[in-house]
Design a protein around this motif. Structure first.
Motif, PDB file in Angstrom:
ATOM      1  N   SER A   1      31.593  47.385  41.274  1.00  0.00           N
ATOM      2  CA  SER A   1      32.097  47.743  39.869  1.00  0.00           C
ATOM      3  C   SER A   1      30.987  48.923  39.698  1.00  0.00           C
ATOM      4  O   SER A   1      31.580  50.256  39.418  1.00  0.00           O
ATOM      5  CB  SER A   1      32.104  46.937  38.784  1.00  0.00           C
ATOM      6  OG  SER A   1      32.539  47.679  37.820  1.00  0.00           O
TER       7      SER A   1
ATOM      8  N   TYR B   1      37.183  38.769  43.703  1.00  0.00           N
ATOM      9  CA  TYR B   1      37.420  37.130  43.187  1.00  0.00           C
ATOM     10  C   TYR B   1      38.439  36.808  44.486  1.00  0.00           C
ATOM     11  O   TYR B   1      38.514  35.441  44.956  1.00  0.00           O
ATOM     12  CB  TYR B   1      37.789  36.775  42.136  1.00  0.00           C
ATOM     13  CG  TYR B   1      36.833  36.433  41.152  1.00  0.00           C
ATOM     14  CD1 TYR B   1      36.618  34.958  40.659  1.00  0.00           C
ATOM     15  CD2 TYR B   1      35.843  37.382  40.507  1.00  0.00           C
ATOM     16  CE1 TYR B   1      35.377  34.842  39.780  1.00  0.00           C
ATOM     17  CE2 TYR B   1      34.967  37.102  39.943  1.00  0.00           C
ATOM     18  CZ  TYR B   1      34.424  35.839  39.300  1.00  0.00           C
ATOM     19  OH  TYR B   1      33.506  35.528  38.565  1.00  0.00           O
TER      20      TYR B   1
ATOM     21  N   GLU C   1      37.525  49.560  31.203  1.00  0.00           N
ATOM     22  CA  GLU C   1      37.795  47.731  31.593  1.00  0.00           C
ATOM     23  C   GLU C   1      38.764  47.929  32.547  1.00  0.00           C
ATOM     24  O   GLU C   1      38.763  46.754  33.559  1.00  0.00           O
ATOM     25  CB  GLU C   1      38.185  47.235  30.276  1.00  0.00           C
ATOM     26  CG  GLU C   1      37.489  47.244  29.207  1.00  0.00           C
ATOM     27  CD  GLU C   1      37.730  46.310  27.874  1.00  0.00           C
ATOM     28  OE1 GLU C   1      39.031  45.998  28.119  1.00  0.00           O
ATOM     29  OE2 GLU C   1      37.222  46.287  26.761  1.00  0.00           O
ATOM     30  N   ASP C   2      39.654  48.819  32.739  1.00  0.00           N
ATOM     31  CA  ASP C   2      40.548  48.521  33.873  1.00  0.00           C
ATOM     32  C   ASP C   2      39.941  48.492  35.258  1.00  0.00           C
ATOM     33  O   ASP C   2      40.237  47.668  36.321  1.00  0.00           O
ATOM     34  CB  ASP C   2      41.523  49.706  33.931  1.00  0.00           C
ATOM     35  CG  ASP C   2      42.620  49.545  32.927  1.00  0.00           C
ATOM     36  OD1 ASP C   2      42.681  48.324  32.302  1.00  0.00           O
ATOM     37  OD2 ASP C   2      43.455  50.292  32.318  1.00  0.00           O
TER      38      ASP C   2
ATOM     39  N   ASP D   1      36.765  47.480  35.833  1.00  0.00           N
ATOM     40  CA  ASP D   1      36.189  46.313  36.073  1.00  0.00           C
ATOM     41  C   ASP D   1      37.197  45.055  36.510  1.00  0.00           C
ATOM     42  O   ASP D   1      36.820  44.563  37.364  1.00  0.00           O
ATOM     43  CB  ASP D   1      35.410  45.900  34.760  1.00  0.00           C
ATOM     44  CG  ASP D   1      34.215  46.582  34.483  1.00  0.00           C
ATOM     45  OD1 ASP D   1      33.457  47.307  35.370  1.00  0.00           O
ATOM     46  OD2 ASP D   1      33.829  47.012  33.130  1.00  0.00           O
ATOM     47  N   ARG D   2      38.373  45.048  35.824  1.00  0.00           N
ATOM     48  CA  ARG D   2      39.189  44.276  36.084  1.00  0.00           C
ATOM     49  C   ARG D   2      39.878  44.388  37.488  1.00  0.00           C
ATOM     50  O   ARG D   2      39.802  43.246  38.187  1.00  0.00           O
ATOM     51  CB  ARG D   2      40.452  44.250  35.040  1.00  0.00           C
ATOM     52  CG  ARG D   2      41.412  42.994  35.250  1.00  0.00           C
ATOM     53  CD  ARG D   2      42.656  43.134  34.168  1.00  0.00           C
ATOM     54  NE  ARG D   2      41.967  43.661  32.813  1.00  0.00           N
ATOM     55  CZ  ARG D   2      42.362  44.606  32.195  1.00  0.00           C
ATOM     56  NH1 ARG D   2      42.825  45.506  32.797  1.00  0.00           N
ATOM     57  NH2 ARG D   2      41.880  44.803  30.873  1.00  0.00           N
ATOM     58  N   PHE D   3      39.905  45.470  37.932  1.00  0.00           N
ATOM     59  CA  PHE D   3      40.668  45.651  39.407  1.00  0.00           C
ATOM     60  C   PHE D   3      39.632  45.222  40.375  1.00  0.00           C
ATOM     61  O   PHE D   3      40.013  44.649  41.182  1.00  0.00           O
ATOM     62  CB  PHE D   3      41.060  47.276  39.573  1.00  0.00           C
ATOM     63  CG  PHE D   3      41.416  47.627  40.989  1.00  0.00           C
ATOM     64  CD1 PHE D   3      42.325  47.345  41.327  1.00  0.00           C
ATOM     65  CD2 PHE D   3      40.314  48.090  41.634  1.00  0.00           C
ATOM     66  CE1 PHE D   3      42.785  47.449  42.742  1.00  0.00           C
ATOM     67  CE2 PHE D   3      40.637  48.651  42.802  1.00  0.00           C
ATOM     68  CZ  PHE D   3      41.947  48.282  43.599  1.00  0.00           C
TER      69      PHE D   3
ATOM     70  N   TYR E   1      45.737  51.705  39.719  1.00  0.00           N
ATOM     71  CA  TYR E   1      44.594  51.624  39.015  1.00  0.00           C
ATOM     72  C   TYR E   1      43.340  52.810  39.283  1.00  0.00           C
ATOM     73  O   TYR E   1      43.677  53.511  40.205  1.00  0.00           O
ATOM     74  CB  TYR E   1      43.647  50.240  39.324  1.00  0.00           C
ATOM     75  CG  TYR E   1      44.446  48.887  38.950  1.00  0.00           C
ATOM     76  CD1 TYR E   1      44.085  48.682  37.594  1.00  0.00           C
ATOM     77  CD2 TYR E   1      45.087  48.585  39.788  1.00  0.00           C
ATOM     78  CE1 TYR E   1      44.683  47.222  37.301  1.00  0.00           C
ATOM     79  CE2 TYR E   1      45.915  47.341  39.501  1.00  0.00           C
ATOM     80  CZ  TYR E   1      45.734  46.849  38.220  1.00  0.00           C
ATOM     81  OH  TYR E   1      46.146  45.511  37.811  1.00  0.00           O
TER      82      TYR E   1
ATOM     83  N   LYS F   1      37.044  43.134  39.889  1.00  0.00           N
ATOM     84  CA  LYS F   1      36.664  41.779  39.866  1.00  0.00           C
ATOM     85  C   LYS F   1      37.705  41.036  40.692  1.00  0.00           C
ATOM     86  O   LYS F   1      37.524  40.028  41.179  1.00  0.00           O
ATOM     87  CB  LYS F   1      36.531  41.395  38.523  1.00  0.00           C
ATOM     88  CG  LYS F   1      36.179  39.975  38.172  1.00  0.00           C
ATOM     89  CD  LYS F   1      35.969  39.545  36.514  1.00  0.00           C
ATOM     90  CE  LYS F   1      35.759  38.130  36.240  1.00  0.00           C
ATOM     91  NZ  LYS F   1      35.565  38.036  34.698  1.00  0.00           N
ATOM     92  N   ASP F   2      39.170  41.395  40.217  1.00  0.00           N
ATOM     93  CA  ASP F   2      40.093  40.709  40.621  1.00  0.00           C
ATOM     94  C   ASP F   2      40.178  40.645  42.233  1.00  0.00           C
ATOM     95  O   ASP F   2      40.566  39.536  42.954  1.00  0.00           O
ATOM     96  CB  ASP F   2      41.442  41.060  40.084  1.00  0.00           C
ATOM     97  CG  ASP F   2      41.491  40.871  38.750  1.00  0.00           C
ATOM     98  OD1 ASP F   2      40.825  39.803  38.241  1.00  0.00           O
ATOM     99  OD2 ASP F   2      42.589  41.321  37.906  1.00  0.00           O
TER     100      ASP F   2
ATOM    101  N   ASP G   1      53.066  43.458  40.568  1.00  0.00           N
ATOM    102  CA  ASP G   1      51.979  44.223  39.709  1.00  0.00           C
ATOM    103  C   ASP G   1      52.060  45.664  40.515  1.00  0.00           C
ATOM    104  O   ASP G   1      51.710  45.909  41.304  1.00  0.00           O
ATOM    105  CB  ASP G   1      50.744  43.716  39.964  1.00  0.00           C
ATOM    106  CG  ASP G   1      49.599  44.563  39.301  1.00  0.00           C
ATOM    107  OD1 ASP G   1      50.070  45.423  38.517  1.00  0.00           O
ATOM    108  OD2 ASP G   1      48.432  44.339  39.269  1.00  0.00           O
TER     109      ASP G   1
END
Length: 254
Positions: A202, A129, A118-119, A121-123, A55, A125-126, A51
């Motif tokens: 976030s 987690y 959304e990017d 939030d995804r960054f 971001y 969140k991942d 990856d």
């Protein structure tokens, strides 16, 4: 003459405002970067070997740092140009300040459009987690994640129920005051009402980025005043130079 002195004094003041804002912006960028690194360290590097994406939460701190340094340099140039009554420095100051205004507006637009998306939030969140799941098998990750839970007053990745699948009690970092208690169980009302760290992190990322971008736009309006005054003084000093007679050889001031 009084009018020109007034404009010089105003330009002194606005350049001080620019310098202070630049310092605060750069300091905020550094602080933001340090806080972000605390999250990035939670990531499982094996999941992101391929990856190579960058971001926006990772770009925003550097954008703020560069912007802050540029503002301080331009403010210093404006201060010196005004103090020395130098047309050359005022011309450079006006040109760079105009570019800086454009850069600030574009940076703010990019922050509003991309960071609040959304990017982001995804960054976040991942990353959260990854940190949460690594706490189950790694003591170091558990300490780091506990630090985040205390700092953000959050619990788990989604919420406190995340811990139910693998432990009988909540970690002390989910409690109201973990320094003065020795147990935090599922009957703890505040711990169960806390939001998950993914949502909180976030939200904080967006608030910080959007706030700096909004203030940057407001300062850009003040900078327009600086451009106008610098332009007026630039032409005034040219007129003064034009009317000063040149001395002939051997001629005294008297």
């Amino acid at each position: 003459m009084a009018k020109e002195d007034f404009m010089k004094n105003v330009l002194y003041v606005v350049n001080v405002i620019y310098a202070v804002f630049g310092l605060v912006t750069a300091a905020t960028g550094i602080w933001f970067f340090v806080q972000l690194m605390e999250f990035v360290r939670l990531r499982n590097t094996n999941h992101y070997l391929l990856d190579y994406r960058v971001y926006w939460p990772q770009v925003a701190p550097w954008l703020f740092i560069i912007l802050g340094i540029m503002i301080m340099l331009v403010a210093f140039c404006g201060w010196c140009g005004t103090n020395r009554e130098s047309r050359g420095m005022l011309g450079i100051y006006g040109g760079f300040l105009s570019f800086l205004i454009l850069f600030q507006i574009l940076s703010a637009v990019f922050v509003f459009v991309y960071v609040d998306g959304e990017d982001t939030d995804r960054f976040i969140k991942d990353t959260v987690y990854d940190g949460y799941y690594n706490t189950q098998n790694n003591r170091d990750y558990e300490k780091q994640y506990s630090w985040i839970e205390r700092k953000l007053k959050c619990c788990g990745a989604n919420d406190a129920r995340d811990y139910r699948s693998w432990r009988n009690d909540l970690p002390l970092s989910c409690c109201a005051d973990s320094k003065n208690i020795t147990v935090c169980d599922f009957t703890d009302k505040e711990a169960n009402e806390r939001l998950g760290c993914a949502k909180v992190a976030s939200a904080y990322t967006k608030i910080i980025s959007s706030s700096v971008a909004a203030v940057s736009l407001l300062v850009a309006l003040v900078e327009i005043v600086g451009v106008i005054i610098a332009w007026r003084l630039f032409h005034y000093f040219r007129e003064v130079e034009h009317y000063i007679p040149e001395k002939k050889e051997g001629e005294t001031e008297c």
